[in-house]
Design a protein around this motif. Structure first.
Motif: not given
Lengths: 68, 374
Positions: B263-265, B362-363, B367-372
């Motif tokens: 998540f980079g945080v 899993q998504a 780090s799945a894109l929201w739109k996907d």
């Protein structure tokens, strides 16, 4: 050769599904409440490492391994 | 490396000790624990133990035989009071102890209201002490409608107590799960007869009209013993993405604040599964300094409230938006997806089969894109 037998304390299971994620060939979860199901309580040597991992990560300490 | 010292004898410390042995470490493993019990499970404290359904012996995370097999130099009832990084030595209340590798897993303790002597819920003794004061006709005030407070409120209702639940925010758990899910949980508590009072900040237990008061307003990391050690402390022991706080020093579990690269945080996670996973990761990285792996889990927690079981995956706290993508809140059978920026960062499921939830976990791991995914 080491044999591993799985003892599962079902009432302790919290349905986290960590076991099914780590060792999907040995553990599954029930559809209705997510409680774990042991698919194979004497898994072959190829599964021993992931089964040990599953027992270690179980957040309810509900999976016990008898190794002989 | 001859001696590895694990400070903290709960889930994270236990996982570290077990992993050291499973990975073949044959040196001395010293386990320091402030409590006198061997590692036990804490989630049942606000559930089965408080309800009186389980005996405390069921909370043991490992049997005596399993503990013996770890060949630990276990020092329970012992408190760490200091650390000298330069000397590779910690100070215990019983004297100094040198280490080659150190794993810090000293956990957290409950926050309290200023000067009060009310109940908190962190140890077996806390839970048993509260349990014996609850029963039909007793009135319990719970300060803080986080997951711990909400679970305790549900159990107390089941024991026949009158329960008033105080929460400073307008909706309980909104910061954690979003306003709509929080509102649904508020409705569930009210349906079960909890007197939920939101927008109320309790600063003193004295004025509350109740027989017993449980304070559940969060916790603070046990890091005072590290003051002056040179380790960076900022609401926890600050670690890198490998859970390392310094060379040969790792932290794990509730006390560790580390950079989760997924998540980079920077996050500090007080979840049961994280304690085990991070204890394992810390032990592996300590043993293999040249083959370290970043600790990049999808955080997970569950919560039992009445007949509802919540499963939450990911980093929900910093979400920008929530969407119900399966089922409905009205049916109390749903999956809520959480977005941050253009990514899926979390999912919360109630009443759905695991097979419907796993792809979402899993998504998040991908780090799945929201739109996907929506």
């Amino acid at each position: 050769m080491t044999a591993v037998r799985i003892e599962f304390d079902e009432p302790k299971c919290v349905a986290a599904g960590q076991c099914a994620m780590v060792a999907p060939d040995v553990f599954d979860q029930r559809d209705d409440d997510g409680v774990a199901v042991v698919l194979d309580d004497t898994p072959g040597p190829g599964q021993h490492e992931v089964v040990r991992e599953a027992a270690a990560v179980c957040p309810a300490a509900a999976i016990h391994l008898i190794e002989s | 490396m001859n001696r590895i010292v694990v400070v903290g004898a709960s889930a994270a410390g236990l996982a570290a000790c077990e992993t050291l042995r499973r990975e073949g470490f044959e040196g001395t493993v010293t386990l320091i624990g402030a409590e006198t019990r061997f590692p036990y499970d804490r989630p049942p404290l606000s559930k089965q133990l408080l309800a009186g359904a389980w005996d405390p012996s069921r909370l043991s995370l490992r049997s005596p035989a399993q503990i013996d097999a770890l060949r630990l130099d276990a020092r329970l009832g012992t408190t760490a009071t200091g650390l000298s990084v330069a000397d590779h030595t910690i100070t215990l209340d019983t004297g100094p102890l040198a280490y080659d590798g150190l794993i810090i897993a000293t956990g957290v303790r409950p926050r309290r209201l200023a000067g009060d002597q009310t109940h908190v819920l962190r140890t077996v003794e806390d839970a048993l002490g509260l349990r014996e004061r609850l029963g039909p006709g007793r009135r319990l005030a719970v300060v803080g409608a986080g997951f711990l407070g909400a679970e305790a409120a549900a159990v107390a209702r089941g024991l026949g107590c009158g329960v008033v639940l105080f929460e400073p925010a307008p909706v309980p758990l909104a910061h954690a799960v979003g306003e709509r899910v929080g509102r649904m949980l508020a409705t569930v508590h009210e349906e079960h007869g909890v007197d939920l009072r939101t927008g109320v900040t309790v600063t003193s237990a004295e004025a509350l009209d109740a027989d017993e008061v449980l304070v559940a307003i969060g916790s603070q990391p046990n890091t005072e013993w590290l003051d002056g050690s040179g380790l960076r402390i900022d609401d926890g022991v600050v670690c890198d993405e490998y859970s390392a706080a310094a060379p040969d020093i790792y932290a794990a579990g509730d006390v560790a604040r580390w950079r989760n690269p997924l998540f980079g945080v920077d996050m500090r996670v007080e979840h049961r599964t994280n304690a085990t996973e991070q204890g394992m990761a810390a032990a592996r990285n300590l043993l293999r300094p040249y083959a370290r792996r970043p600790f990049a889990p999808v955080p997970y927690f569950w919560s039992d409230q009445y007949d509802l079981k919540l499963h939450a995956y990911g980093h929900l706290r910093a979400h920008d938006a929530v969407e119900i993508v399966d089922g409905s809140l009205e049916d109390r059978r749903f999956l809520a997806a959480y977005r941050r920026g253009d990514r899926l960062v979390g999912a919360l499921a109630v009443g759905l089969p695991p097979k419907a939830v796993r792809p979402w976990r899993q998504a998040i791991a991908d780090s799945a894109l929201w739109k996907d995914v929506t």
